[in-house]
Scaffold this motif. Sequence first.
Motif, mmCIF file in Angstrom:
data_model
loop_
_atom_site.group_PDB
_atom_site.id
_atom_site.type_symbol
_atom_site.label_atom_id
_atom_site.label_comp_id
_atom_site.label_asym_id
_atom_site.label_seq_id
_atom_site.Cartn_x
_atom_site.Cartn_y
_atom_site.Cartn_z
ATOM 1 N N LEU A 75 14.201 4.016 2.981
ATOM 2 C CA LEU A 75 14.740 4.192 1.641
ATOM 3 C C LEU A 75 15.213 5.630 1.448
ATOM 4 O O LEU A 75 14.526 6.577 1.837
ATOM 5 N N VAL A 76 16.370 5.766 0.841
ATOM 6 C CA VAL A 76 16.828 7.079 0.389
ATOM 7 C C VAL A 76 16.073 7.373 -0.906
ATOM 8 O O VAL A 76 16.109 6.582 -1.847
ATOM 9 N N HIS A 77 15.390 8.509 -0.948
ATOM 10 C CA HIS A 77 14.405 8.784 -1.991
ATOM 11 C C HIS A 77 15.025 9.096 -3.349
ATOM 12 O O HIS A 77 14.311 9.206 -4.347
ATOM 13 N N GLY A 78 16.336 9.253 -3.401
ATOM 14 C CA GLY A 78 17.009 9.517 -4.661
ATOM 15 C C GLY A 78 18.487 9.776 -4.421
ATOM 16 O O GLY A 78 18.927 9.988 -3.282
ATOM 17 N N TRP A 79 19.269 9.748 -5.462
ATOM 18 C CA TRP A 79 20.713 9.985 -5.393
ATOM 19 C C TRP A 79 20.992 11.420 -4.963
ATOM 20 O O TRP A 79 20.297 12.346 -5.373
ATOM 21 N N ASP A 80 21.998 11.600 -4.147
ATOM 22 C CA ASP A 80 22.419 12.935 -3.717
ATOM 23 C C ASP A 80 23.810 13.199 -4.276
ATOM 24 O O ASP A 80 24.796 12.661 -3.783
ATOM 25 N N PRO A 81 23.928 14.044 -5.310
ATOM 26 C CA PRO A 81 25.237 14.288 -5.926
ATOM 27 C C PRO A 81 26.170 15.123 -5.062
ATOM 28 O O PRO A 81 27.363 15.223 -5.368
ATOM 29 N N LEU A 82 25.675 15.724 -3.984
ATOM 30 C CA LEU A 82 26.484 16.603 -3.150
ATOM 31 C C LEU A 82 27.084 15.893 -1.935
ATOM 32 O O LEU A 82 27.898 16.486 -1.224
ATOM 33 N N THR A 83 26.669 14.657 -1.699
ATOM 34 C CA THR A 83 27.136 13.938 -0.515
ATOM 35 C C THR A 83 27.847 12.659 -0.922
ATOM 36 O O THR A 83 27.287 11.869 -1.700
ATOM 37 N N PRO A 84 29.055 12.413 -0.420
ATOM 38 C CA PRO A 84 29.715 11.135 -0.713
ATOM 39 C C PRO A 84 28.842 9.969 -0.249
ATOM 40 O O PRO A 84 28.264 10.012 0.841
ATOM 41 N N VAL A 85 28.742 8.940 -1.075
ATOM 42 C CA VAL A 85 27.890 7.820 -0.720
ATOM 43 C C VAL A 85 28.389 7.130 0.537
ATOM 44 O O VAL A 85 27.604 6.525 1.287
ATOM 45 N N GLU A 86 29.710 7.246 0.812
ATOM 46 C CA GLU A 86 30.248 6.679 2.057
ATOM 47 C C GLU A 86 29.603 7.336 3.281
ATOM 48 O O GLU A 86 29.302 6.662 4.273
ATOM 49 N N THR A 102 9.408 3.926 5.068
ATOM 50 C CA THR A 102 9.318 5.345 4.754
ATOM 51 C C THR A 102 10.606 5.772 4.066
ATOM 52 O O THR A 102 11.564 4.998 3.958
ATOM 53 N N LYS A 103 10.605 7.017 3.584
ATOM 54 C CA LYS A 103 11.720 7.505 2.773
ATOM 55 C C LYS A 103 12.103 8.918 3.184
ATOM 56 O O LYS A 103 11.261 9.668 3.682
ATOM 57 N N GLY A 104 13.358 9.263 2.936
ATOM 58 C CA GLY A 104 13.842 10.612 3.167
ATOM 59 C C GLY A 104 14.890 10.976 2.141
ATOM 60 O O GLY A 104 15.540 10.109 1.568
ATOM 61 N N ARG A 105 15.029 12.283 1.894
ATOM 62 C CA ARG A 105 16.047 12.788 0.974
ATOM 63 C C ARG A 105 15.709 14.204 0.512
ATOM 64 O O ARG A 105 16.590 15.038 0.330
ATOM 65 N N PHE A 106 14.405 14.496 0.332
ATOM 66 C CA PHE A 106 13.997 15.717 -0.350
ATOM 67 C C PHE A 106 13.601 16.858 0.578
ATOM 68 O O PHE A 106 13.075 17.865 0.122
ATOM 69 N N ALA A 139 6.447 8.375 2.974
ATOM 70 C CA ALA A 139 7.656 9.181 2.829
ATOM 71 C C ALA A 139 7.459 10.502 3.552
ATOM 72 O O ALA A 139 6.317 10.969 3.728
ATOM 73 N N ASP A 140 8.571 11.106 3.952
ATOM 74 C CA ASP A 140 8.456 12.353 4.724
ATOM 75 C C ASP A 140 7.906 13.511 3.914
ATOM 76 O O ASP A 140 7.364 14.463 4.476
ATOM 77 N N VAL A 141 8.025 13.456 2.591
ATOM 78 C CA VAL A 141 7.542 14.569 1.769
ATOM 79 C C VAL A 141 6.107 14.391 1.286
ATOM 80 O O VAL A 141 5.554 15.310 0.677
ATOM 81 N N TYR A 142 5.495 13.256 1.525
ATOM 82 C CA TYR A 142 4.118 13.074 1.084
ATOM 83 C C TYR A 142 3.200 13.974 1.904
ATOM 84 O O TYR A 142 3.095 13.841 3.121
ATOM 85 N N ALA A 143 2.560 14.901 1.205
ATOM 86 C CA ALA A 143 1.661 15.880 1.838
ATOM 87 C C ALA A 143 2.354 16.599 2.986
ATOM 88 O O ALA A 143 1.749 16.891 4.017
ATOM 89 N N GLY A 144 3.632 16.909 2.795
ATOM 90 C CA GLY A 144 4.382 17.654 3.796
ATOM 91 C C GLY A 144 4.478 16.959 5.142
ATOM 92 O O GLY A 144 4.541 17.613 6.185
ATOM 93 N N GLY A 145 4.504 15.634 5.137
ATOM 94 C CA GLY A 145 4.585 14.871 6.377
ATOM 95 C C GLY A 145 3.246 14.377 6.880
ATOM 96 O O GLY A 145 3.184 13.544 7.797
ATOM 97 N N LEU A 202 0.841 -1.197 0.000
ATOM 98 C CA LEU A 202 0.000 0.000 0.000
ATOM 99 C C LEU A 202 0.873 1.242 0.000
ATOM 100 O O LEU A 202 1.576 1.529 0.969
ATOM 101 N N GLY A 203 0.841 1.972 -1.110
ATOM 102 C CA GLY A 203 1.524 3.251 -1.197
ATOM 103 C C GLY A 203 0.613 4.364 -0.726
ATOM 104 O O GLY A 203 -0.579 4.385 -1.060
ATOM 105 N N THR A 204 1.153 5.309 0.031
ATOM 106 C CA THR A 204 0.308 6.296 0.718
ATOM 107 C C THR A 204 0.591 7.731 0.278
ATOM 108 O O THR A 204 0.357 8.664 1.042
ATOM 109 N N MET A 205 1.041 7.929 -0.952
ATOM 110 C CA MET A 205 1.355 9.279 -1.408
ATOM 111 C C MET A 205 0.116 10.178 -1.433
ATOM 112 O O MET A 205 0.215 11.392 -1.255
#
Length: 352
Positions: free
Chosen positions: A123-134, A85-89, A58-64, A26-29
Amino acid sequence: MTQSHTSTPLPQAPLGHGPVVSRLALGTMTFGAETDEADAHAQLDAFVAAGGTMVDTADVYAGGESERIVGRWLADRRADVVLATKGRFAPPAGSAGASRSALVRAVDSSLGRLGVDAVDLYLVHGWDPLTPVEETLDTLSTLVRAGKIKHLGWSNVTGWQLQRIVTTARLGGFVPPCVVQPQYNLLDRGIELEVMPCCLEEELALTPWSPLGGGWLTGKYTREQRPSGATRLGEDPGRGVEAYDTRNTDRTWRILDALTQVAQSYDRPLSHVAIAWLLARPGVASVLLGARTLEQFLGTLGAAHLELRPSDLELLTAVSAPGLPPYPYGMIQDTCGVEHWRALGTATTAPA
């Protein structure tokens, strides 16, 4: 049409080396945005009653607000679900989305809104080009050891990004992901170029979102008339990846014609056949279903119990084949004997 849902419990599958979950999730977006709390809780009740276990937010769905709605329902139902749940954005000022400061805050904030001590899958919601994956993996591993997260995943990544995540985790002694959550459906099979082969090689599960292509694979849109009224594209024809002008192509209508033909042979809705095809794809453990209303949600649950004939799977796979770009993919397949694209039913050359 036949009954849209059944009392037979939903089948289960493991998320790679992670937990066992229902094959429909069940996705809750829509919760807190298009779906009010009463209807959201009704969907959650119906899902669990059908044997569903995986609830994804996810934390961004409907602003939390989606997390808060799920959290209020979870108050006495925590043991019934595998909670993701997810975070990143939504990073704090001065930090990137998957940085240490952002993820620590994001996880703690999500736990507070959900009213739980830990989530089963983060889950990390997407790749972050500004942060080393380590840094990202070290932070997530620390949160796992602290008992706030049980399993890890990523969403919306390319093949090289996913392989770097997995290799970095393996060589650095970090907790590896067990699942990838991409867009995947009959209209968008782009993950078959790199992401799916990487998942199969590394034994990561796939939990696709948008299995019905934003409503396209329900048959509610036509080539003769632009959408209108109380539908996603009726209210916003340019909405995201499913925008009407983007998907109003000959290929889309060929796929819908074949989907209609197959659905009629089973006396089932188009949505059931589209989801059943997805559940039969390599590496797919669970498919995320999202709906505005309880009625819409119940109308998709029966897809879990539909097993398509091999000939119908072949027809749908062939008509929706996105094609391999001639270079380098076509050349690699032709000269190196690479079999995974053939096994997935992806054409050897780009479509005209």
